[in-house]
Design a protein around this motif. Structure first.
Motif, PDB file in Angstrom:
ATOM      1  N   GLY A 105       0.812  -1.210   0.000  1.00  0.00           N
ATOM      2  CA  GLY A 105       0.000   0.000   0.000  1.00  0.00           C
ATOM      3  C   GLY A 105       0.845   1.258   0.000  1.00  0.00           C
ATOM      4  O   GLY A 105       0.528   2.238  -0.690  1.00  0.00           O
ATOM      5  N   LEU A 106       1.921   1.236   0.768  1.00  0.00           N
ATOM      6  CA  LEU A 106       2.818   2.395   0.809  1.00  0.00           C
ATOM      7  C   LEU A 106       3.487   2.629  -0.542  1.00  0.00           C
ATOM      8  O   LEU A 106       3.608   3.768  -1.011  1.00  0.00           O
ATOM      9  CB  LEU A 106       3.868   2.200   1.898  1.00  0.00           C
ATOM     10  CG  LEU A 106       3.368   2.383   3.322  1.00  0.00           C
ATOM     11  CD1 LEU A 106       4.320   1.734   4.314  1.00  0.00           C
ATOM     12  CD2 LEU A 106       3.200   3.871   3.652  1.00  0.00           C
ATOM     13  N   ALA A 107       3.938   1.548  -1.174  1.00  0.00           N
ATOM     14  CA  ALA A 107       4.588   1.686  -2.479  1.00  0.00           C
ATOM     15  C   ALA A 107       3.623   2.241  -3.521  1.00  0.00           C
ATOM     16  O   ALA A 107       4.012   3.015  -4.399  1.00  0.00           O
ATOM     17  CB  ALA A 107       5.140   0.337  -2.930  1.00  0.00           C
ATOM     18  N   LEU A 108       2.354   1.859  -3.417  1.00  0.00           N
ATOM     19  CA  LEU A 108       1.363   2.311  -4.384  1.00  0.00           C
ATOM     20  C   LEU A 108       0.926   3.753  -4.149  1.00  0.00           C
ATOM     21  O   LEU A 108       0.702   4.508  -5.097  1.00  0.00           O
ATOM     22  CB  LEU A 108       0.134   1.386  -4.341  1.00  0.00           C
ATOM     23  CG  LEU A 108       0.338  -0.003  -4.947  1.00  0.00           C
ATOM     24  CD1 LEU A 108      -0.780  -0.934  -4.541  1.00  0.00           C
ATOM     25  CD2 LEU A 108       0.434   0.097  -6.468  1.00  0.00           C
ATOM     26  N   GLU A 109       0.792   4.140  -2.889  1.00  0.00           N
ATOM     27  CA  GLU A 109       0.202   5.439  -2.565  1.00  0.00           C
ATOM     28  C   GLU A 109       1.216   6.504  -2.156  1.00  0.00           C
ATOM     29  O   GLU A 109       0.899   7.691  -2.184  1.00  0.00           O
ATOM     30  CB  GLU A 109      -0.828   5.272  -1.445  1.00  0.00           C
ATOM     31  CG  GLU A 109      -1.930   4.265  -1.746  1.00  0.00           C
ATOM     32  CD  GLU A 109      -2.790   4.655  -2.942  1.00  0.00           C
ATOM     33  OE1 GLU A 109      -2.792   5.853  -3.316  1.00  0.00           O
ATOM     34  OE2 GLU A 109      -3.453   3.771  -3.510  1.00  0.00           O
ATOM     35  N   HIS A 110       2.429   6.087  -1.773  1.00  0.00           N
ATOM     36  CA  HIS A 110       3.385   7.054  -1.226  1.00  0.00           C
ATOM     37  C   HIS A 110       4.803   6.792  -1.727  1.00  0.00           C
ATOM     38  O   HIS A 110       5.759   6.757  -0.952  1.00  0.00           O
ATOM     39  CB  HIS A 110       3.358   7.015   0.309  1.00  0.00           C
ATOM     40  CG  HIS A 110       2.034   7.406   0.883  1.00  0.00           C
ATOM     41  ND1 HIS A 110       1.642   8.717   1.013  1.00  0.00           N
ATOM     42  CD2 HIS A 110       1.006   6.641   1.351  1.00  0.00           C
ATOM     43  CE1 HIS A 110       0.427   8.759   1.541  1.00  0.00           C
ATOM     44  NE2 HIS A 110       0.022   7.520   1.749  1.00  0.00           N
TER      45      HIS A 110
END
Length: 267
Positions: A105-110
């Motif tokens: 999720g972090l790689a995708l959103e941030h």
């Protein structure tokens, strides 16, 4: 080193920092029903090159447990809020199981804040058979407490060979203690997030360097599932830890640490 608590909205996150100031940051995220201490076998080697931030996922360890259910958006935003509070602009991120899903999720959103991820023993989707296991587990935790989950969880998380060796009893006991001190509401909240896990269709969007690591004998995040995740992620690396089950970092810390430090050094 330091251990502290920071307020994140309506709840608090417990965190600990190890390593020398000036080294690049590496954030570590725990699995469901553990806490930041699950990463202890990695700290000595990781702090040679990184300043390491460990935290207890909401509802775990010494972090508070806001009312659930939780979404992965909550778990991802917790990380960014913690980094903001500590004035960390960018960091590498490694998570296992629930923490590995948070990494996705972090790689995708941030991608502007997370410069690379290591996703360990994790899924990226929730097929029907996976969804169906969680209501019973949540119900057992609510009715009988977290202690009732210790024995069956250790059986899934560690290989039979590892569990049968008396030398590994301390590691099993420490892991059991982490399960027991997980808040029931935190366990239930995060398990609810797992039931709605759906990053698989977006893996091709990941733009930061990614390394997928899986225990050869992991029943929760099977080798084939993680191989397909790596194949769907642009330029991702994929490594199998022989002889390990779900908590591959605890069962085979020698191979796990060599894999992680080697890749971080090259990246």
């Amino acid at each position: 080193m330091s251990s502290n608590t920071v307020a994140i909205g309506t709840h608090t996150l417990n965190y600990r920092i190890d390593g020398q100031p000036g080294h690049p940051w590496l954030v570590l995220s725990n699995s469901l029903a553990t806490d930041h201490e699950m990463w202890q076998p990695q700290i000595d080697v990781l702090t040679r090159t990184h300043q390491v931030l460990r935290y207890d996922t909401r509802g775990h360890g010494m972090s508070s447990a806001p009312d659930g259910p939780y979404e992965f958006d909550h778990l991802v935003s917790d990380v960014i809020a913690l980094m903001d509070a500590l004035q960390i602009e960018t960091a590498a991120f490694m998570g296992l199981s629930l923490g590995g899903m948070t990494a996705l999720g972090l790689a995708l959103e941030h991608a502007d804040r997370i410069d690379r991820i290591i996703c360990c023993d994790a899924r990226s989707d929730a097929p029907e058979v996976y969804k169906q296991m969680w209501p019973a587990m949540i119900g057992k935790a609510r009715e009988a407490g977290m202690d009732a989950l210790v024995a069956p969880t250790l059986e899934r998380w560690f290989s039979e060979e590892f569990r049968a060796n008396p030398a590994n009893r301390p590691a099993l006991d420490r892991t059991g203690d982490m399960i027991r001190r997980t808040a029931v509401e935190g366990y239930a909240g995060c398990a609810s997030a797992l039931m709605r896990l759906n990053y698989l269709p977006r893996l091709a969007e990941i733009s930061v360097p990614a390394h997928f690591i899986v225990g050869e004998l992991d029943p929760a995040a099977p080798l084939e599932v993680m191989r397909d995740m790596a194949a769907a992620t642009p330029d991702a690396q994929f490594t199998v830890i022989p002889g390990a089950a779900h908590l591959s970092n605890i069962e085979r810390p020698d191979l796990f640490n060599k894999t992680v430090t080697g890749w971080l050094g090259r990246a």
